[in-house]
Design a protein around this motif. Structure first.
Motif, mmCIF file in Angstrom:
data_model
loop_
_atom_site.group_PDB
_atom_site.id
_atom_site.type_symbol
_atom_site.label_atom_id
_atom_site.label_comp_id
_atom_site.label_asym_id
_atom_site.label_seq_id
_atom_site.Cartn_x
_atom_site.Cartn_y
_atom_site.Cartn_z
ATOM 1 N N VAL A 35 5.680 3.479 -0.483
ATOM 2 C CA VAL A 35 5.119 2.332 0.234
ATOM 3 C C VAL A 35 5.181 2.616 1.738
ATOM 4 O O VAL A 35 6.174 3.148 2.239
ATOM 5 N N ILE A 36 4.129 2.276 2.443
ATOM 6 C CA ILE A 36 4.044 2.575 3.873
ATOM 7 C C ILE A 36 5.215 1.983 4.651
ATOM 8 O O ILE A 36 5.761 2.623 5.551
ATOM 9 N N ALA A 37 5.662 0.797 4.283
ATOM 10 C CA ALA A 37 6.792 0.173 4.975
ATOM 11 C C ALA A 37 8.086 0.952 4.795
ATOM 12 O O ALA A 37 9.026 0.776 5.569
ATOM 13 N N ASP A 38 8.141 1.826 3.788
ATOM 14 C CA ASP A 38 9.355 2.594 3.513
ATOM 15 C C ASP A 38 9.285 4.036 4.011
ATOM 16 O O ASP A 38 10.185 4.833 3.727
ATOM 17 N N LEU A 39 8.244 4.377 4.755
ATOM 18 C CA LEU A 39 8.144 5.733 5.298
ATOM 19 C C LEU A 39 9.183 5.921 6.393
ATOM 20 O O LEU A 39 9.447 5.001 7.175
ATOM 21 N N PRO A 40 9.791 7.112 6.466
ATOM 22 C CA PRO A 40 10.806 7.347 7.502
ATOM 23 C C PRO A 40 10.197 7.415 8.899
ATOM 24 O O PRO A 40 9.036 7.814 9.077
ATOM 25 N N ARG A 70 0.850 -1.207 0.000
ATOM 26 C CA ARG A 70 0.000 0.000 0.000
ATOM 27 C C ARG A 70 0.878 1.247 0.000
ATOM 28 O O ARG A 70 1.859 1.319 0.732
ATOM 29 N N VAL A 71 0.518 2.204 -0.840
ATOM 30 C CA VAL A 71 1.291 3.442 -0.909
ATOM 31 C C VAL A 71 0.585 4.557 -0.156
ATOM 32 O O VAL A 71 -0.643 4.557 -0.015
ATOM 33 N N LEU A 85 11.658 -3.555 14.440
ATOM 34 C CA LEU A 85 11.235 -4.847 13.898
ATOM 35 C C LEU A 85 10.998 -4.839 12.386
ATOM 36 O O LEU A 85 10.299 -5.709 11.871
ATOM 37 N N LYS A 86 11.581 -3.889 11.666
ATOM 38 C CA LYS A 86 11.357 -3.804 10.219
ATOM 39 C C LYS A 86 11.756 -5.086 9.484
ATOM 40 O O LYS A 86 11.204 -5.396 8.438
ATOM 41 N N SER A 87 12.683 -5.837 10.034
ATOM 42 C CA SER A 87 13.120 -7.068 9.382
ATOM 43 C C SER A 87 11.985 -8.086 9.273
ATOM 44 O O SER A 87 12.029 -8.976 8.409
ATOM 45 N N LEU A 88 10.950 -7.945 10.099
ATOM 46 C CA LEU A 88 9.788 -8.845 10.002
ATOM 47 C C LEU A 88 9.067 -8.714 8.670
ATOM 48 O O LEU A 88 8.390 -9.644 8.228
ATOM 49 N N LEU A 89 9.212 -7.565 8.025
ATOM 50 C CA LEU A 89 8.501 -7.317 6.769
ATOM 51 C C LEU A 89 9.225 -7.868 5.537
ATOM 52 O O LEU A 89 8.618 -8.002 4.479
ATOM 53 N N GLU A 90 10.503 -8.159 5.662
ATOM 54 C CA GLU A 90 11.291 -8.593 4.505
ATOM 55 C C GLU A 90 10.705 -9.791 3.758
ATOM 56 O O GLU A 90 10.664 -9.792 2.532
ATOM 57 N N PRO A 91 10.219 -10.834 4.451
ATOM 58 C CA PRO A 91 9.646 -11.971 3.717
ATOM 59 C C PRO A 91 8.413 -11.615 2.884
ATOM 60 O O PRO A 91 8.055 -12.344 1.962
ATOM 61 N N PHE A 92 7.776 -10.493 3.177
ATOM 62 C CA PHE A 92 6.552 -10.114 2.471
ATOM 63 C C PHE A 92 6.808 -9.212 1.265
ATOM 64 O O PHE A 92 5.911 -8.957 0.484
ATOM 65 N N ARG A 93 8.018 -8.743 1.139
ATOM 66 C CA ARG A 93 8.357 -7.883 -0.019
ATOM 67 C C ARG A 93 8.474 -8.754 -1.262
ATOM 68 O O ARG A 93 9.035 -9.831 -1.237
ATOM 69 N N LYS A 94 7.953 -8.228 -2.352
ATOM 70 C CA LYS A 94 8.046 -8.960 -3.623
ATOM 71 C C LYS A 94 9.481 -8.905 -4.120
ATOM 72 O O LYS A 94 10.110 -7.866 -4.078
#
Length: 70
Positions: free
Chosen positions: A23-28, A12-13, A60-69
């Motif tokens: 992308v929301i996961a990339d917001l500072p 989601r952006v 905990l941002k590393s938790l999101l890595e498996p979900f990135r395309k």
């Protein structure tokens, strides 16, 4: 919290503001902290921003890595 929410964070952006289109996961972190201080918007975007703030704040941002395309 469920898998679908993690998937939304990496797909989601941000629909408006300084970081529109990112992308929301990339917001500072400072931007997420601003929302935490000023109030998250209503609806899905607000819920996702609040979740991302918790993930970022707790390192905990590393938790999101498996979900990135790939």
């Amino acid at each position: 919290m469920n898998v679908e929410q993690f998937e939304l964070l990496v797909t989601r952006v941000m629909p408006y503001g300084k970081y529109k289109g990112r992308v929301i996961a990339d917001l500072p972190g400072h931007y997420l902290n601003w929302f935490a201080r000023e109030g998250f918007p209503p609806g899905e975007i607000g819920r996702l921003l609040a979740l991302m703030h918790e993930i970022d704040h707790n390192g905990l941002k590393s938790l999101l890595e498996p979900f990135r395309k790939k």
